[in-house]
Write an enzyme that holds these catalytic residues in place. Structure first.
Site, short mmCIF file in Angstrom:
data_model
loop_
_atom_site.label_atom_id
_atom_site.label_comp_id
_atom_site.label_asym_id
_atom_site.label_seq_id
_atom_site.Cartn_x
_atom_site.Cartn_y
_atom_site.Cartn_z
N ASP A 1 58.38 -10.87 35.65
CA ASP A 1 58.21 -10.40 37.06
C ASP A 1 59.56 -11.49 37.49
OD1 ASP A 1 56.50 -12.58 36.45
OD2 ASP A 1 55.80 -11.82 38.47
N GLU A 2 60.22 -12.34 35.96
CA GLU A 2 61.18 -13.07 36.91
C GLU A 2 62.09 -13.53 35.90
OE1 GLU A 2 59.46 -17.04 38.40
OE2 GLU A 2 59.36 -17.58 35.92
#
Length: 412
Positions: free
Chosen positions: A133-134
């Site tokens: 998610d990053e």
């Protein structure tokens, strides 16, 4: 990405938007959801296309939860009650019993992860993957990347991700990765934060030291014992004192990061050091009394690691295990074999030998299997052309515990 695992579920269940929702405790099985729906509401026609019509009251609540589950993430409505990632669900249930509990759908999470990253790469191709998610993005040579200090490009990325996935993200723009990481947390959700070099004193120094990516709980506790609570207080200490107190490498690093210095580039490709799989049991298991269950879990973990290696084109020669006992003490053991392998049976056999070197008389809370020293077959000059079937080198410590033989009789 903003509350990524939860946001993925809200795409499926938009009726839960704005409510406290916690993701964790298990793996999602859509068929189970549909089966329960058809039993509860037999008069309706339920399918994967009608999930947005599920009544809110149908969803399970955290109240009364018992078990070993851990929260993967929580919506911002749940975070207001103190619920956060990696928190035990029993604790989360005490903080926010009214929260809705949903299991993780890893397949959908991975699909949307790939989609948002490919969307970014079309705009700014220098992207460093930092997990599901990053990412870090290098704006330096992107046309228009410097307009309004990077805000214009950040807005374009937010808009493009939302159009592609329906999800929001928060972006921190700064001269380096260290500060950009901190800035990305300033205005969640769906925020953009710009931090320039001359903003250090105003925006970074008032933050607690734990906001520095790399300062963990133990280091923070030691810093606080010396009266250092904020990054500004850390920056006020002399480099020599930090080196003397925290060691040559870590002390020097603390000094540099307190002044916002970080020379790490955005790395678009990196090789994994290891691959692992682990599971936390719903109840403590014992090597003798729960022999069949533990043996099956152990085999499955080895097969999953092998499948991961084969899918990504790697093989490894250091095979290890991780245990966590019922008192939360963790132990690891590993062994390096003569040749590289991605074979499940080979991994299980050598991981089993590692298990013979630990105490299995105590109840277990967690079991994990790891393969390290990875290479891609054909890229290592010393690697044999076939996977290893050789015997390992003799480990430093040998087992005296007969419980392993009961759990893994094939190791005799």
């Amino acid at each position: 990405m903003d509350a990524f695992f939860a946001s993925v579920e809200l795409l499926r269940y938009p009726q839960l938007k704005g409510l406290p929702v916690v993701i964790g405790g298990g793996r999602r099985k859509e068929d189970d959801v549909l089966a329960r729906l058809r039993e509860a509401y037999p008069e309706r026609d339920w399918s994967g296309d009608t999930l947005d019509r599920i009544p809110v009251d149908f969803f399970p609540r955290l109240a009364g939860y018992t078990g070993r589950g851990v929260a993967t993430t929580a919506t911002y409505a749940a975070r207001q009650f103190g619920v956060g990632s990696a928190m035990g669900l029993m604790k989360a249930a005490k903080l926010c019993p009214q929260a809705i509990l949903l299991p993780v759908d890893f397949d959908e999470v991975r699909r949307i992860s790939r989609l948002f990253k490919s969307t970014i790469a079309e705009i700014a191709p220098l992207v460093e993957d930092r997990g599901v998610d990053e990412v870090y993005i290098d704006f330096t040579d992107v046309p228009g990347g410097q307009r309004e200090g990077g805000r214009v490009l950040a807005r374009l990325i937010q808009k493009s991700i939302f159009q592609a996935t329906g999800l929001t993200c928060s972006i921190g723009v700064a001269p380096n990765k260290l500060i950009a990481k901190m800035a990305s947390e300033f205005n969640k959700p769906n925020g953009i934060s710009i931090v320039n070099e001359d903003d250090l004193e105003e925006k970074i120094w008032p933050l607690p030291c734990r906001k520095i990516n790399g300062v963990g709980p133990k280091a923070d506790e030691k810093l606080q014992s010396h009266g250092i609570h904020t990054i500004g207080e850390l920056a006020a200490r002399e480099r020599a004192w930090l080196v003397e107190t925290f060691g040559k490498s870590y002390g020097a690093w603390l000094f540099e990061v307190s002044w916002g210095r970080d020379e790490r580039p955005v790395v678009t490709e990196s090789e994994p050091v290891s691959m692992s799989r682990e599971t936390t049991f719903e109840r403590d298991l014992h090597a003798v009394r729960d022999r069949a269950e533990l043996g099956a879990v152990f085999t499955r973990l080895c097969e999953q690691v092998a499948a991961d290696l084969q899918r990504k084109g790697y093989a490894g020669k250091t095979i290890g295990i991780k245990l966590r006992y019922d008192n939360f003490q963790s132990v690891t053991r590993d062994i390096t074999i003569d040749s590289f392998t991605a074979d499940a049976a080979t991994i299980r056999r050598h991981a089993g030998l590692c298990l013979k070197r630990v105490d299995l008389s105590r109840r277990l809370r967690l079991l994990g299997v790891r393969v390290g020293k990875l290479v891609k077959p054909g890229t290592d000059a010393n690697q044999p052309s076939r996977y290893s079937e050789t015997h390992p080198k003799t480990p430093r410590d040998k087992a005296t515990d007969a419980h392993t033989d009961l759990l893994f009789p094939e190791l005799d």
